[in-house]
Each structure stands twice: as C-alpha cells, then as structure tokens.
Enzyme design. Structure first.
Site, PDB file in Angstrom:
ATOM      1  N   PRO A 127     -17.346   8.098  10.582  1.00  0.00           N
ATOM      2  CA  PRO A 127     -18.756   8.414  10.340  1.00  0.00           C
ATOM      3  C   PRO A 127     -19.680   7.270  10.750  1.00  0.00           C
ATOM      4  CG  PRO A 127     -17.614   7.981   8.266  1.00  0.00           C
ATOM      5  CD  PRO A 127     -16.573   7.956   9.341  1.00  0.00           C
ATOM      6  N   ASP A 128     -20.920   7.620  11.112  1.00  0.00           N
ATOM      7  CA  ASP A 128     -21.899   6.564  11.403  1.00  0.00           C
ATOM      8  C   ASP A 128     -22.579   6.157  10.097  1.00  0.00           C
ATOM      9  OD1 ASP A 128     -23.706   8.580  10.863  1.00  0.00           O
ATOM     10  OD2 ASP A 128     -24.536   8.691  12.884  1.00  0.00           O
ATOM     11  N   PHE A 129     -23.636   5.368  10.182  1.00  0.00           N
ATOM     12  CA  PHE A 129     -24.357   4.948   8.976  1.00  0.00           C
ATOM     13  C   PHE A 129     -25.398   5.979   8.549  1.00  0.00           C
ATOM     14  CE2 PHE A 129     -24.146  -0.019   9.008  1.00  0.00           C
ATOM     15  CZ  PHE A 129     -22.895   0.056   8.443  1.00  0.00           C
ATOM     16  N   ARG A 130     -26.215   6.391   9.511  1.00  0.00           N
ATOM     17  CA  ARG A 130     -27.484   7.012   9.127  1.00  0.00           C
ATOM     18  C   ARG A 130     -27.612   8.507   9.380  1.00  0.00           C
ATOM     19  NH1 ARG A 130     -28.166   1.950  10.898  1.00  0.00           N
ATOM     20  NH2 ARG A 130     -29.182   0.490   9.481  1.00  0.00           N
ATOM     21  N   ASN A 136     -20.276  -1.535  17.235  1.00  0.00           N
ATOM     22  CA  ASN A 136     -19.164  -0.951  16.483  1.00  0.00           C
ATOM     23  C   ASN A 136     -18.106  -1.984  16.139  1.00  0.00           C
ATOM     24  OD1 ASN A 136     -20.528   1.383  16.656  1.00  0.00           O
ATOM     25  ND2 ASN A 136     -19.236   2.331  18.216  1.00  0.00           N
ATOM     26  N   ASP A 173     -15.002  -0.823  15.197  1.00  0.00           N
ATOM     27  CA  ASP A 173     -13.771  -0.033  15.125  1.00  0.00           C
ATOM     28  C   ASP A 173     -12.743  -0.374  16.196  1.00  0.00           C
ATOM     29  OD1 ASP A 173     -14.816   1.151  17.453  1.00  0.00           O
ATOM     30  OD2 ASP A 173     -15.703   2.816  16.350  1.00  0.00           O
ATOM     31  N   HIS A 231     -21.461  -7.002  16.402  1.00  0.00           N
ATOM     32  CA  HIS A 231     -21.344  -7.052  14.943  1.00  0.00           C
ATOM     33  C   HIS A 231     -19.913  -7.349  14.511  1.00  0.00           C
ATOM     34  CE1 HIS A 231     -25.263  -4.495  14.607  1.00  0.00           C
ATOM     35  NE2 HIS A 231     -25.467  -5.706  15.053  1.00  0.00           N
TER      36      HIS A 231
END
Ligand code: CNA
Length: 361
Positions: free
Chosen positions: A85-88, A161, A163, A180
């Site tokens: 899933p993403d954040f927003r 990302n 991941d 990040h």
C-alpha cells in the site's frame, strides 16, 4: 543617490529620504524579480520542446532520439500493484489504516523521535508489509524503468520507495538513488553495526524487536524517517544529474514530501516532464498566473503545468503506472523488449552495506 519617485512629496526631508531609499529598493527588487521571472517564463524565449503537448508528443520526442538522459522519479504508487500500500490513497493508503497502533498521528510511525521511544508500532507495521513468506515482485512499471536502462537512456532513477523492488528488478546500484533509504540494510541505532534485510525479516517473523547482537540496542532499517537526513548519495547526484536531464518521468507519487518533490523544478526549462499517476500532482497554484501576479501574490512559479495557457512541456498520463508504462512501451515499439524482460525474471542482489549507510540521521 536614490532616484526620487514623482508622487513622493508630502513627508519631512528625513522621512522623505528614508522612504525614497525604501521605494527605490522595492522598485529595483521588483525590476530584478520581474526581469528574472520574465526571462524564465516567457514562452517566446523557449524553444518548442515537444511537437505536440500530448503523450504522442512525448513518444515522438523519444523516437527522435532526444531523450538520451532520462531521469525517473518514483513513489509508492509504482509498487501498489505489487501489493504494497502507499501512504495517502484514501481507504487503502497506510495513513488510513493505522488506528490499531494508537499513534499520536499517522506520521508518528515514521518519526525518528517517536521510534526511539516506541519502536513496536513501526516493526508491527513493517511486518505486515513484509511478511516473511511473501516476496513482492517488481511491477510492469519497474520493468519499464529497467528497460530504459537496458536501452541506455536512463541517467538515474530516484525513488522514495523503501521496498527495494528496483533492486529486485535488476536496476544497477549506480543508477539508483533511494532517497528515503531502503530495507535492504539496517544498522544498530547505538553502535552502527550493519545488519542484512534477512536478519530484520527473521526478527520480525518472530515478532521480536530486532536488537544488536553486540550492544543490545534497537536495529533500525536504513530507511529515512521524518526528522532524519537523506542519504549523501542523493545530494551528490542531484546537482549534476538534473541539469543534464532531457526527459523527466514522474510516477506514482503525490509529490508532497520534500526535498524530493522539489526535484521536478531542477531540470532545464527545455526538458519535457511526463507524469504517470492516478491523479494530477505537483501542479503549481501559480502556474496560471502571469509573472507580475505571481510576484505580487507571492505564489511561486515552480511545479508542473499541464493546463494553463503557458503550458508547453508537461504531459500527464492519468491511470495506473503499469498501464501508463505499458502503453508508452507499446507506442514506442518496445513491447517485445518488455515481454523479454518479464520472461527473463528478476534478480535480487545480495545484501551488503550501502555506500551511504553511515549517513542516516
Ligand atoms: P503517497 O503520498 O502515498 O502518494 C502515492 C501517489 O501514487 C498518489 O498520488 C496516488 O494517487 C498514486 N498512486 C497510487 N497507486 C497508484 C498506481 N497504481 N498507479 C499510479 N498512481 C498511483 O506516496 P509518495 O511516494 O508520494 O510519498 C512518499 C513516501 C511514501 C516515501 O517516504 C515512501 O517511503 C513512502 N512509502 C513507500 C512505500 C514503498 O516503498 N512501496 C509504501 C508506502 C509508503
């Protein structure tokens, strides 16, 4: 001596002189600002970079061999089809699904100060995102980025990302800026001993907080939390990369996290920018204003501009990143190459220390 403005004749001499200086400074500032802004935004001064302001225009630009130094900028939206899933995104994004952690705010789970006191919510969340028995696979979009590299067109891939799917897709380390950070490696928060992704996954599988085998302090994946510095590799490459970029492709990001989001304004004015996203993002509220209105309103001119009358180089493909990349690849005649990459499979490089792993915080 400052030039006296014609309307300025009612004050005492002393006040008058002060006001003159202020007015002149203001006038010069405006002139400088207007001059600089005008030279940056007047469309007459800019070469026509795209034959047409559309996806076809971008395709023709690439086919004409003008996109030799492509930078891709990515966010969580390129990995949602892999199951992360993403954040927003409303409903499915992580920020809408954190009630069980009783956090002061959704962002606290990635806040370094909060983590130092309460590492549990982060690792619980990380475990749900990285279950031991489930390996996430790179998406069509990841393969497209790899294909840009295979074709020798990719200058660099900047991702927010964590991941590691770009690594899994086989993108070489030197072309990859994990702005990040990454789960690929971890470090002890006290003695900085390096740990592998497998170590963290193993500890999370046992529902334990990973702790250092030497000093017993918490081991934290090398992802950049709010309140931490970005890796040095980000800063060393940004300067030289963006000024040479001749096509910027922005994918799957809300462009809300700085300083990453601001990178879109670092490419030359002649560089087309293609956004592939579910929604339009990064659009400057000042893009529809003329230069004087922007100065007077204080609204900056940066950001993407798809729709104003001054729009000339920004194009959006609205939809999923996978669909957008697939249709772009097809239009470029790269379908077979994409298929070949998907049948070749992907590689997952060995864990090892990052060039920038000592620069967290
Ligand atoms: P975000 O703020 O959640 O925005 C995601 C954007 O992608 C939104 O504009 C969505 O509309 C769009 N989007 C979602 N799914 C798709 C799709 N399939 N196709 C096209 N567009 C889509 O995430 P950002 O990346 O902008 O925010 C930066 C944060 C998110 C970084 O600090 C990341 O570390 C963090 N994050 C990363 C991951 C990951 O590594 N996969 C997952 C969740 C959050």
């Amino acid at each position: 001596m400052a030039e006296k403005l014609p309307c300025h004749d009612t004050s005492s001499d002393e006040d008058s002189s002060d006001d003159d200086v202020s007015n002149e400074l203001l006038r010069q500032l405006l002139q400088l600002k207007i001059g600089a802004d005008k030279s940056n935004t007047d469309q007459e001064d800019l070469p026509k970079v795209l034959e047409e302001l559309s996806v076809d225009g971008i395709v023709k630009y690439i086919k004409a061999g003008k996109a030799t130094k492509i930078i891709t900028m990515a966010g969580a939206g390129i990995s949602t089809s892999a199951g992360i899933p993403d954040f927003r995104s409303p409903g499915t994004g992580l920020y809408d699904n954190l009630e069980e952690y009783n956090l002061p705010s959704p962002q606290s789970v990635f806040d370094i100060e909060y983590f130092k006191e309460h590492p549990e919510p982060f690792f619980k969340l990380a475990k749900s995102l990285w279950p031991k028995d489930k390996k996430f696979q790179p998406t069509v979009c990841h393969r497209f980025i790899k294909l840009l590299h295979v074709k020798g067109l990719l200058l660099r891939h900047y991702t927010q990302n964590i991941d590691s799917l770009e690594r899994s897709a086989g993108l070489p380390e030197e072309l990859l800026i994990e702005a990040h950070g990454t789960f690929h490696t971890s470090h002890c928060t006290s003695c900085s001993k390096t740990y592998s992704q497998e170590f963290i996954e193993g500890e999370m599988a046992k529902d334990s907080i990973p702790t250092c085998t030497d000093c017993n302090h918490v081991v934290k994946p090398d992802i950049v939390f709010f309140g931490e510095n970005l890796p040095s590799k980000f800063f060393t490459h940004v300067q030289s990369d963006f000024e040479h970029c001749n096509l910027l492709i922005i994918m799957g990001t809300s462009l809300t996290v700085q300083p990453f989001a601001r990178l879109i304004d670092r490419v030359p004015k002649t560089c087309p920018r293609l956004l592939i996203n579910l929604e339009k993002v990064g659009v400057s509220s000042g893009s529809g204003l003329d230069f004087l209105s922007r100065i007077l309103s204080g609204v900056q001119s940066g950001g993407l501009d798809f729709d104003s009358e001054k729009a000339y180089r920004d194009v959006a493909i609205l939809g999923t990143c996978d669909e957008g990349c697939e249709s772009l690849a097809n239009a470029l005649g790269w379908k077979d190459d994409m298929d070949k990459l998907s049948t070749e499979g992907t590689t997952r490089p060995e864990s090892g220390p990052e060039e920038n792993s000592t620069n967290k915080l």
